[in-house]
Each structure stands twice: as C-alpha cells, then as structure tokens.
Write a protein that holds these residues in place. Structure first.
Motif, PDB file in Angstrom:
ATOM      1  N   ARG A  23       1.056  -1.171  -0.014  1.00 22.32           N
ATOM      2  CA  ARG A  23       0.046  -0.135   0.289  1.00 22.32           C
ATOM      3  C   ARG A  23       1.006   1.081   0.321  1.00 22.32           C
ATOM      4  NH1 ARG A  23      -2.788  -3.111  -1.847  1.00 22.32           N
ATOM      5  NH2 ARG A  23      -5.031  -3.820  -0.508  1.00 22.32           N
ATOM      6  N   GLY A  24       0.871   2.120  -1.159  1.00 27.90           N
ATOM      7  CA  GLY A  24       1.343   3.042  -1.390  1.00 27.90           C
ATOM      8  C   GLY A  24       2.960   2.970  -1.107  1.00 27.90           C
ATOM      9  N   LEU A  25       2.902   1.583  -1.584  1.00 28.16           N
ATOM     10  CA  LEU A  25       5.026   2.059  -1.528  1.00 28.16           C
ATOM     11  C   LEU A  25       5.663   2.567  -3.004  1.00 28.16           C
ATOM     12  CD1 LEU A  25       6.623  -0.580  -0.165  1.00 28.16           C
ATOM     13  CD2 LEU A  25       6.661  -1.643  -2.762  1.00 28.16           C
ATOM     14  N   ILE A  26       6.029   3.157  -1.647  1.00 26.95           N
ATOM     15  CA  ILE A  26       7.355   4.481  -2.501  1.00 26.95           C
ATOM     16  C   ILE A  26       8.818   3.809  -2.520  1.00 26.95           C
ATOM     17  CG2 ILE A  26       8.346   6.464  -2.758  1.00 26.95           C
ATOM     18  CD1 ILE A  26       5.245   7.254  -1.674  1.00 26.95           C
ATOM     19  N   LYS A  27       9.236   3.690  -3.404  1.00 26.96           N
ATOM     20  CA  LYS A  27      10.841   3.842  -3.713  1.00 26.96           C
ATOM     21  C   LYS A  27      12.163   5.103  -4.556  1.00 26.96           C
ATOM     22  CE  LYS A  27      15.032   1.894  -2.340  1.00 26.96           C
ATOM     23  NZ  LYS A  27      15.400   0.920  -1.310  1.00 26.96           N
ATOM     24  N   THR A  28      12.877   5.416  -3.658  1.00 26.67           N
ATOM     25  CA  THR A  28      13.796   6.434  -3.930  1.00 26.67           C
ATOM     26  C   THR A  28      15.056   5.793  -3.639  1.00 26.67           C
ATOM     27  OG1 THR A  28      13.292   8.259  -2.151  1.00 26.67           O
ATOM     28  CG2 THR A  28      11.792   8.082  -3.765  1.00 26.67           C
ATOM     29  N   TYR A  29      15.874   6.716  -4.692  1.00 23.36           N
ATOM     30  CA  TYR A  29      17.092   6.731  -4.802  1.00 23.36           C
ATOM     31  C   TYR A  29      18.088   7.822  -4.976  1.00 23.36           C
ATOM     32  CZ  TYR A  29      16.615   1.376  -5.540  1.00 23.36           C
ATOM     33  OH  TYR A  29      16.370   0.207  -5.779  1.00 23.36           O
ATOM     34  N   GLY A  30      19.228   7.920  -4.567  1.00 22.02           N
ATOM     35  CA  GLY A  30      19.154   9.912  -4.823  1.00 22.02           C
ATOM     36  C   GLY A  30      19.575  10.103  -3.768  1.00 22.02           C
ATOM     37  N   GLN A  31      19.637  11.718  -3.966  1.00 20.31           N
ATOM     38  CA  GLN A  31      18.557  12.772  -3.299  1.00 20.31           C
ATOM     39  C   GLN A  31      19.092  14.070  -4.127  1.00 20.31           C
ATOM     40  OE1 GLN A  31      20.448  13.669   0.147  1.00 20.31           O
ATOM     41  NE2 GLN A  31      22.063  12.089   0.245  1.00 20.31           N
ATOM     42  N   GLY A  32      18.226  14.882  -4.032  1.00 17.46           N
ATOM     43  CA  GLY A  32      18.510  16.447  -4.893  1.00 17.46           C
ATOM     44  C   GLY A  32      18.468  16.230  -6.038  1.00 17.46           C
ATOM     45  N   ASP A  33      19.436  16.299  -6.963  1.00 22.27           N
ATOM     46  CA  ASP A  33      19.382  16.581  -8.782  1.00 22.27           C
ATOM     47  C   ASP A  33      19.379  15.490  -8.936  1.00 22.27           C
ATOM     48  OD1 ASP A  33      19.122  19.164  -8.221  1.00 22.27           O
ATOM     49  OD2 ASP A  33      21.307  20.022  -8.851  1.00 22.27           O
ATOM     50  N   THR A  34      20.000  14.429  -8.244  1.00 21.64           N
ATOM     51  CA  THR A  34      19.770  12.862  -8.503  1.00 21.64           C
ATOM     52  C   THR A  34      18.854  12.367  -8.097  1.00 21.64           C
ATOM     53  OG1 THR A  34      21.744  12.303  -6.407  1.00 21.64           O
ATOM     54  CG2 THR A  34      22.656  13.087  -8.524  1.00 21.64           C
ATOM     55  N   LEU A  35      17.968  12.968  -7.780  1.00 21.76           N
ATOM     56  CA  LEU A  35      16.867  12.092  -6.806  1.00 21.76           C
ATOM     57  C   LEU A  35      15.877  11.234  -7.684  1.00 21.76           C
ATOM     58  CD1 LEU A  35      15.031  11.415  -3.767  1.00 21.76           C
ATOM     59  CD2 LEU A  35      13.670  13.064  -4.865  1.00 21.76           C
ATOM     60  N   VAL A  36      15.600   9.782  -8.363  1.00 22.21           N
ATOM     61  CA  VAL A  36      15.139   9.097  -8.759  1.00 22.21           C
ATOM     62  C   VAL A  36      14.029   8.006  -8.192  1.00 22.21           C
ATOM     63  CG1 VAL A  36      15.303   7.465  -9.914  1.00 22.21           C
ATOM     64  CG2 VAL A  36      17.403   8.538  -9.982  1.00 22.21           C
ATOM     65  N   HIS A  37      12.891   8.336  -8.904  1.00 22.42           N
ATOM     66  CA  HIS A  37      11.402   8.031  -7.913  1.00 22.42           C
ATOM     67  C   HIS A  37      11.507   6.173  -8.794  1.00 22.42           C
ATOM     68  CE1 HIS A  37       9.929  11.491  -6.207  1.00 22.42           C
ATOM     69  NE2 HIS A  37      10.743  12.275  -6.548  1.00 22.42           N
ATOM     70  N   ALA A  38      11.609   5.405  -8.415  1.00 22.63           N
ATOM     71  CA  ALA A  38      11.812   3.916  -8.981  1.00 22.63           C
ATOM     72  C   ALA A  38      10.108   3.705  -8.496  1.00 22.63           C
ATOM     73  CB  ALA A  38      12.302   3.427  -8.204  1.00 22.63           C
ATOM     74  N   LEU A  39       9.731   3.524  -7.447  1.00 20.67           N
ATOM     75  CA  LEU A  39       8.547   3.115  -7.287  1.00 20.67           C
ATOM     76  C   LEU A  39       7.337   4.258  -6.887  1.00 20.67           C
ATOM     77  CD1 LEU A  39       9.022  -0.352  -5.465  1.00 20.67           C
ATOM     78  CD2 LEU A  39       8.287   0.448  -7.778  1.00 20.67           C
ATOM     79  N   ARG A  40       6.041   4.856  -7.331  1.00 22.15           N
ATOM     80  CA  ARG A  40       5.436   6.149  -7.242  1.00 22.15           C
ATOM     81  C   ARG A  40       4.366   5.179  -6.788  1.00 22.15           C
ATOM     82  NH1 ARG A  40       7.305  10.375 -10.659  1.00 22.15           N
ATOM     83  NH2 ARG A  40       9.062   9.401 -11.845  1.00 22.15           N
TER      84      ARG A  40
END
Length: 239
Positions: A23-40
């Motif tokens: 439920r509402g699973l989110i996965k991000t990598y990096g931060q700032g300008d390099t932030l990647v949203h792998a799961l939204r």
C-alpha cells in the motif's frame, strides 16, 4: 500482434488473505538533483496460489518492485506485508531469516553449484538453513523431481544437464523450502523457445499442483501468457 489483451485479464476472487500486499509503496534512490523515483505509490495484492507476471520496459520499476517484495531492498515509504509479516518492522538479521524461510528465487542464470548433483543442489537450501535431511524431506524432493520431470537426472551434475533441465533443478531448489512467494526473474532468458515453454509450464504447474504463489519478472509477452495475472508497469506505477 499482441499475444494477450491486458484488459481481458480477470482478477480471481478469493476469500483468503493475499500472499503479499503493498500500500502506497515508494522507493527512491539518491537525493537532490540525482533523486530517482523507482516506485511511485504502488498498491498491490498478490493472490495466494496464483502465477503473476510483472511486465514493463527497462526502468519501469518491475525489478525494484520484486526486490522490495522479496525483502532484498527496503522501501522508502508505504507498507508491505508478505505472508502476514510487515517487512518494514524487521531489522536486517530478521529480514535475512525471513527471506530464507519464506522466499524462493529462480534466476535467469540458474546459479547451480557445478560440483553437486541435481539432488544435492535441490536439497542445498535446507542444509544451509540447518534442517535435518530426513526421509520426509527426501520424499518431498522426489515428489518435486517427479513433477518437474527430473527423476532420471537427480544423480547428474549441472554440466550433464540441458539448460531447461538446469532451470527445472533451480525451480525444485526454490520450491523445496515451501516458500510463501517464489520469484522468477527472467527465468527463460537463457533458454531456447522449446526449453522456455517447458520451464514456464512447470512454473504454472507449481501453482496448480503445489498451491505455490509465483511472481515472474519478464519482458516477454509469450512468457506472460502462462500467468494467471499480468501486471504492467511504467515509470514506477502500475498502469
């Protein structure tokens, strides 16, 4: 021409709790300008005893979703329950033990130990976990071998087996622990079409004959037709 119509897939009705639920699973990598949203914000229920295929282009998030569901990677947000256990509440040691007891894996590259026979490879996960290999365990291994068409090949080492046979040994090895979830990551990627069909048929049979829950990551539409359900992903979302 498409080999299946995603709009025609009917979700099975079941009164049982799902094998896995997000439920509402989110996965991000990096931060700032390099932030990647792998799961939204993934919402997902995987029905018990079903064969589910997860499809999508490279970068769609399908492998990240599998890694989170399997406890190989931690989600950045949301909740994830597998086999009645909230994975977010487990520390690293508990998560390792959970994977060993509840999760099975089949990989594209087979990952069999070349010095062991097929039977020894099948029993290896139980031996590594410290289980006693008694008559009951051996009978279960024989039953798996029979279902997967390996009875006559159990004394052979991987080098004496075809690619399809090696992958079936890998499936039996994953099933011997009776996991809550069996993940197959591009399991036919190294096989020809005939061996691929054979392996996919055996994965499907594992749901029918053992009640196993199977989740397969694939980019192959022909492979996905073997599944009960198909999940299509794009840009970190289920579409």
């Amino acid at each position: 021409m498409m080999l299946f119509d995603p709009t025609a897939i009917i979700q099975p009705e079941s009164s049982e709790a799902p094998a896995a639920s997000a439920r509402g699973l989110i996965k991000t990598y990096g931060q700032g300008d390099t932030l990647v949203h792998a799961l939204r914000g993934i919402d997902l229920d995987l029905a018990r005893g079903q064969f589910t295929a997860i499809m999508g282009p490279s970068g769609s998030g399908k492998s990240t979703l599998m890694h989170c569901l399997a406890g190989l990677d931690r989600a950045s947000g949301g909740t994830l329950e597998v086999g009645g256990t909230q994975l977010g509440t487990l520390d690293d040691n508990a998560l390792t033990i959970f994977r060993r007891r509840h999760i099975g894996f089949v990989f594209q590259s087979f990952n069999l130990l070349p010095m062991l026979t097929a039977q020894q490879n099948i029993l290896l996960p139980l031996e590594l976990a410290g289980h006693r290999i008694d008559d009951t365990v051996r009978e279960r291994a024989q039953s798996l071998a029979g279902t997967l068409g390996l009875t006559a090949r159990l004394d052979h080492r991987p080098s004496a087996l075809s690619g399809g046979q090696q992958q079936r040994v890998a499936i039996a090895r994953a099933l011997i622990t009776q996991p809550d979830l069996l993940f197959a990551d591009e399991p036919t990627g190294n096989l020809d079409s005939a061996a691929s069909a054979d392996v996919l048929d055996h994965l499907r049979r594992s749901t029918r004959e053992f009640g196993q829950t199977v989740v397969m990551i694939t980019h192959d539409q022909a492979a996905a037709t073997y599944a009960d359900d198909v999940i299509l992903m794009q840009d970190g979302r289920i579409v």
